[in-house]
Design an enzyme around this catalytic site. Structure first.
Site, PDB file in Angstrom:
ATOM      1  N   TYR A  53       2.269   7.745   4.522  1.00 50.10           N
ATOM      2  CA  TYR A  53       2.334   6.752   3.423  1.00 50.10           C
ATOM      3  C   TYR A  53       0.903   5.861   3.665  1.00 50.10           C
ATOM      4  O   TYR A  53       0.212   5.826   2.514  1.00 50.10           O
ATOM      5  CB  TYR A  53       3.296   5.771   3.414  1.00 50.10           C
ATOM      6  CG  TYR A  53       3.293   4.598   2.295  1.00 50.10           C
ATOM      7  CD1 TYR A  53       3.571   4.786   0.954  1.00 50.10           C
ATOM      8  CD2 TYR A  53       2.920   3.602   2.802  1.00 50.10           C
ATOM      9  CE1 TYR A  53       3.354   4.027  -0.112  1.00 50.10           C
ATOM     10  CE2 TYR A  53       2.895   2.366   1.617  1.00 50.10           C
ATOM     11  CZ  TYR A  53       3.185   2.601   0.451  1.00 50.10           C
ATOM     12  OH  TYR A  53       3.106   1.755  -0.485  1.00 50.10           O
ATOM     13  N   GLY A  73      11.093  -0.918 -10.843  1.00 52.15           N
ATOM     14  CA  GLY A  73      10.330  -1.721  -9.874  1.00 52.15           C
ATOM     15  C   GLY A  73       8.939  -2.692 -10.368  1.00 52.15           C
ATOM     16  O   GLY A  73       9.044  -3.296 -11.174  1.00 52.15           O
ATOM     17  N   ASP A 121       6.049  13.673 -14.414  1.00 53.75           N
ATOM     18  CA  ASP A 121       5.768  13.860 -13.084  1.00 53.75           C
ATOM     19  C   ASP A 121       4.101  13.680 -12.933  1.00 53.75           C
ATOM     20  O   ASP A 121       3.634  14.698 -13.520  1.00 53.75           O
ATOM     21  CB  ASP A 121       6.378  15.038 -12.721  1.00 53.75           C
ATOM     22  CG  ASP A 121       6.265  15.183 -11.143  1.00 53.75           C
ATOM     23  OD1 ASP A 121       5.150  14.481 -10.728  1.00 53.75           O
ATOM     24  OD2 ASP A 121       7.035  15.829 -10.511  1.00 53.75           O
ATOM     25  N   VAL A 122       3.758  13.068 -12.436  1.00 47.77           N
ATOM     26  CA  VAL A 122       2.381  12.463 -12.128  1.00 47.77           C
ATOM     27  C   VAL A 122       1.548  13.752 -11.428  1.00 47.77           C
ATOM     28  O   VAL A 122       0.452  13.800 -11.401  1.00 47.77           O
ATOM     29  CB  VAL A 122       1.845  11.264 -11.511  1.00 47.77           C
ATOM     30  CG1 VAL A 122       2.278  10.184 -12.288  1.00 47.77           C
ATOM     31  CG2 VAL A 122       2.524  11.129  -9.878  1.00 47.77           C
ATOM     32  N   ASP A 128       7.094   8.190 -16.732  1.00 51.64           N
ATOM     33  CA  ASP A 128       7.739   8.083 -15.285  1.00 51.64           C
ATOM     34  C   ASP A 128       8.469   9.344 -15.307  1.00 51.64           C
ATOM     35  O   ASP A 128       9.114   9.864 -16.268  1.00 51.64           O
ATOM     36  CB  ASP A 128       8.804   6.870 -15.390  1.00 51.64           C
ATOM     37  CG  ASP A 128       9.220   6.622 -13.741  1.00 51.64           C
ATOM     38  OD1 ASP A 128       9.853   7.390 -13.375  1.00 51.64           O
ATOM     39  OD2 ASP A 128       9.240   5.305 -13.532  1.00 51.64           O
ATOM     40  N   LYS A 161      -2.367   5.567   1.182  1.00 47.38           N
ATOM     41  CA  LYS A 161      -2.919   4.482   0.501  1.00 47.38           C
ATOM     42  C   LYS A 161      -4.329   4.059   0.715  1.00 47.38           C
ATOM     43  O   LYS A 161      -5.222   3.457   0.042  1.00 47.38           O
ATOM     44  CB  LYS A 161      -1.788   3.336   0.614  1.00 47.38           C
ATOM     45  CG  LYS A 161      -0.617   3.563   0.100  1.00 47.38           C
ATOM     46  CD  LYS A 161      -0.731   3.486  -1.587  1.00 47.38           C
ATOM     47  CE  LYS A 161       0.680   3.815  -2.334  1.00 47.38           C
ATOM     48  NZ  LYS A 161       0.518   3.718  -3.671  1.00 47.38           N
ATOM     49  N   ASN A 198       0.453   3.521 -10.645  1.00 39.67           N
ATOM     50  CA  ASN A 198       1.472   2.903 -10.063  1.00 39.67           C
ATOM     51  C   ASN A 198       2.438   3.699  -9.363  1.00 39.67           C
ATOM     52  O   ASN A 198       2.960   3.416  -8.243  1.00 39.67           O
ATOM     53  CB  ASN A 198       2.299   1.774 -10.990  1.00 39.67           C
ATOM     54  CG  ASN A 198       3.470   1.264 -10.139  1.00 39.67           C
ATOM     55  OD1 ASN A 198       3.299   0.363  -9.504  1.00 39.67           O
ATOM     56  ND2 ASN A 198       4.736   1.735 -10.652  1.00 39.67           N
ATOM     57  N   SER A 204      -1.720  -0.626  -1.114  1.00 44.34           N
ATOM     58  CA  SER A 204      -0.866  -0.994  -0.280  1.00 44.34           C
ATOM     59  C   SER A 204      -1.553  -1.960   1.031  1.00 44.34           C
ATOM     60  O   SER A 204      -2.738  -1.432   1.294  1.00 44.34           O
ATOM     61  CB  SER A 204      -0.153  -0.095   0.436  1.00 44.34           C
ATOM     62  OG  SER A 204       0.811  -0.790   1.414  1.00 44.34           O
TER      63      SER A 204
HETATM   64  N1  LIG Z   1       7.577  -2.048  -2.864  1.00 41.31           N
HETATM   65  C1  LIG Z   1       6.717  -2.290  -1.838  1.00 41.31           C
HETATM   66  O1  LIG Z   1       6.785  -3.081  -0.797  1.00 41.31           O
HETATM   67  C2  LIG Z   1       5.021  -1.718  -2.084  1.00 41.31           C
HETATM   68  C3  LIG Z   1       4.317  -2.238  -1.281  1.00 41.31           C
HETATM   69  C4  LIG Z   1       2.953  -1.817  -1.272  1.00 41.31           C
HETATM   70  C5  LIG Z   1       2.584  -0.870  -2.383  1.00 41.31           C
HETATM   71  N2  LIG Z   1       3.467  -0.456  -3.186  1.00 41.31           N
HETATM   72  C6  LIG Z   1       3.438   0.629  -4.045  1.00 41.31           C
HETATM   73  O2  LIG Z   1       3.845   0.276  -5.253  1.00 41.31           O
HETATM   74  C7  LIG Z   1       4.089   1.176  -6.154  1.00 41.31           C
HETATM   75  C8  LIG Z   1       5.268   0.921  -7.004  1.00 41.31           C
HETATM   76  O3  LIG Z   1       6.239   0.858  -5.788  1.00 41.31           O
HETATM   77  P1  LIG Z   1       7.968   0.586  -6.055  1.00 41.31           P
HETATM   78  O4  LIG Z   1       8.194  -0.522  -4.765  1.00 41.31           O
HETATM   79  O5  LIG Z   1       7.999  -0.231  -7.499  1.00 41.31           O
HETATM   80  O6  LIG Z   1       8.462   1.846  -6.146  1.00 41.31           O
HETATM   81  P2  LIG Z   1      10.021   2.175  -6.740  1.00 41.31           P
HETATM   82  O7  LIG Z   1      10.414   3.424  -5.710  1.00 41.31           O
HETATM   83  O8  LIG Z   1      10.797   0.963  -6.737  1.00 41.31           O
HETATM   84  O9  LIG Z   1       9.354   2.705  -8.264  1.00 41.31           O
HETATM   85  C9  LIG Z   1       8.738   3.835  -8.137  1.00 41.31           C
HETATM   86  C10 LIG Z   1       8.716   4.368  -9.510  1.00 41.31           C
HETATM   87  O10 LIG Z   1       7.758   5.502  -9.725  1.00 41.31           O
HETATM   88  C11 LIG Z   1       8.405   6.699 -10.244  1.00 41.31           C
HETATM   89  N3  LIG Z   1       7.930   7.817  -9.925  1.00 41.31           N
HETATM   90  C12 LIG Z   1       8.095   8.424  -8.519  1.00 41.31           C
HETATM   91  N4  LIG Z   1       7.504   9.431  -8.137  1.00 41.31           N
HETATM   92  C13 LIG Z   1       7.009   9.706  -9.429  1.00 41.31           C
HETATM   93  C14 LIG Z   1       6.146  10.855  -9.837  1.00 41.31           C
HETATM   94  N5  LIG Z   1       5.950  12.030  -9.100  1.00 41.31           N
HETATM   95  N6  LIG Z   1       5.801  10.953 -11.218  1.00 41.31           N
HETATM   96  C15 LIG Z   1       6.129   9.966 -12.235  1.00 41.31           C
HETATM   97  N7  LIG Z   1       6.813   8.738 -11.585  1.00 41.31           N
HETATM   98  C16 LIG Z   1       7.345   8.718 -10.336  1.00 41.31           C
HETATM   99  C17 LIG Z   1       9.765   6.264 -10.006  1.00 41.31           C
HETATM  100  O11 LIG Z   1      10.823   7.105 -10.775  1.00 41.31           O
HETATM  101  C18 LIG Z   1      10.195   4.911 -10.056  1.00 41.31           C
HETATM  102  O12 LIG Z   1      10.192   4.585 -11.473  1.00 41.31           O
HETATM  103  C19 LIG Z   1       3.810   2.506  -5.313  1.00 41.31           C
HETATM  104  O13 LIG Z   1       2.795   3.081  -5.551  1.00 41.31           O
HETATM  105  C20 LIG Z   1       3.990   2.033  -3.998  1.00 41.31           C
HETATM  106  O14 LIG Z   1       3.585   2.864  -3.165  1.00 41.31           O
HETATM  107  C21 LIG Z   1       4.928  -1.090  -3.081  1.00 41.31           C
END
Ligand SMILES: NC(=O)c1ccc[n+]([C@@H]2O[C@H](COP(=O)([O-])OP(=O)(O)OC[C@H]3O[C@@H](n4cnc5c(N)ncnc54)[C@H](O)[C@@H]3O)[C@@H](O)[C@H]2O)c1
Length: 251
Positions: free
Chosen positions: A155, A16, A60-61, A36, A159, A87, A142
């Protein structure tokens, strides 16, 4: 091994938005640790085959031990740490629902990953960031938090906490020459969003009614803000949040 390159850890960097961050930083000359809970080794192997300095750490964070392990791996492999990108987050697995249908356990899980996670990662990274000539922490927030978004109260609240965390931590770490900033993405077609069908529910509304630039937002739209905040040119910018959302929310 030690490297002359700057060293970054990207949590959730295997897919992502996080993977776009990983690629942009290694292409900009960083050595990168992808931390990750899923797919870190695989993502790192792909990039290593292209000749980049990158390793994967399954972490795991929300685990104190895992956050220490990812920092130890950065030091052991690349000799230090200059940049932490917080992230990893829970977003794409969430089901939209009215707030009174959110179970306390679900609320706590979102808070654990999205707020405890960045806190633990920053704690683990701090001793190494203090040794850097220009330490950086970049948190991913976000714009849903800024506009108020229904049906994902856990959520948006998490944020909002990320932005408060960013501001207060910036105050604590400025004297250590460490900047702390946040990037607030708009709705972005990440791997997770595409896999869950969220795009079908939200995509048209966001594109047509909310954005000044009426097109889809993709992970690469966020990398310019990341590289800027990580750069020497941003050394006097701290505690700030940059919204990257095609002109949907104006700060
Ligand atoms: N996609 C959107 O529209 C959007 C919008 C605003 C903010 N965000 C933020 O951007 C960031 C990334 O979002 P995305 O859409 O790429 O998400 P995604 O779900 O596509 O990817 C998230 C990644 O984080 C990893 N992850 C999840 N929980 C974890 C943990 N406990 N420890 C370690 N790794 C972990 C997952 O394995 C994955 O690789 C997030 O913080 C999300 O809240 C996303």
């Amino acid at each position: 091994m030690s490297t002359e390159k700057k060293v970054a850890i990207i949590t959730g960097g295997a897919s992502g938005i996080g993977f776009a961050f990983t690629r942009s930083l290694i292409e900009a000359g960083y050595a990168v640790v992808i931390a990750d809970m899923a797919g870190a080794d695989k993502a790192a192997a792909t990039l290593k085959n292209e000749g980049f300095d990158v390793i994967g750490v399954e972490a795991d964070v929300t685990s104190v031990d895992d956050t220490k392990k990812m920092v130890a791996a950065a030091v052991e492999t690349f000799g230090g740490l200059d940049l932490l990108v917080n992230n990893a987050g829970i977003f794409t697995s969430l089901k939209l629902k009215p707030f009174d249908q959110i179970e306390p356990s679900e609320w706590m899980k979102v808070m654990e990953v999205n707020t405890l996670g960045p806190f633990l990662c920053a704690k683990a990274a701090l001793p190494e960031l203090r040794k850097s000539s220009a330490g950086r922490i970049i948190n991913i927030a976000s714009t849903s938090q800024m506009k108020g978004a229904p049906f994902m109260l856990h959520y948006t609240a998490s944020k909002g906490a990320v932005i408060s965390f960013t501001r207060s931590l910036a105050r604590e770490l400025g004297a250590d020459n460490i900047t702390v900033n946040a990037i607030a993405p708009g709705f972005t077609l990440s791997d997770g969003v595409l896999a869950t069908g969220m795009e079908e529910v939200m995509g048209d509304v966001v594109r047509k009614t909310s954005r000044s630039i009426p097109r889809d937002q993709v992970p690469d739209d966020l990398t310019g803000a990341l590289l800027f905040l990580a750069s020497d040119g941003a050394a006097f910018i701290t505690g700030q949040t940059i919204a990257v959302d095609g002109g949907s929310y104006f700060l």
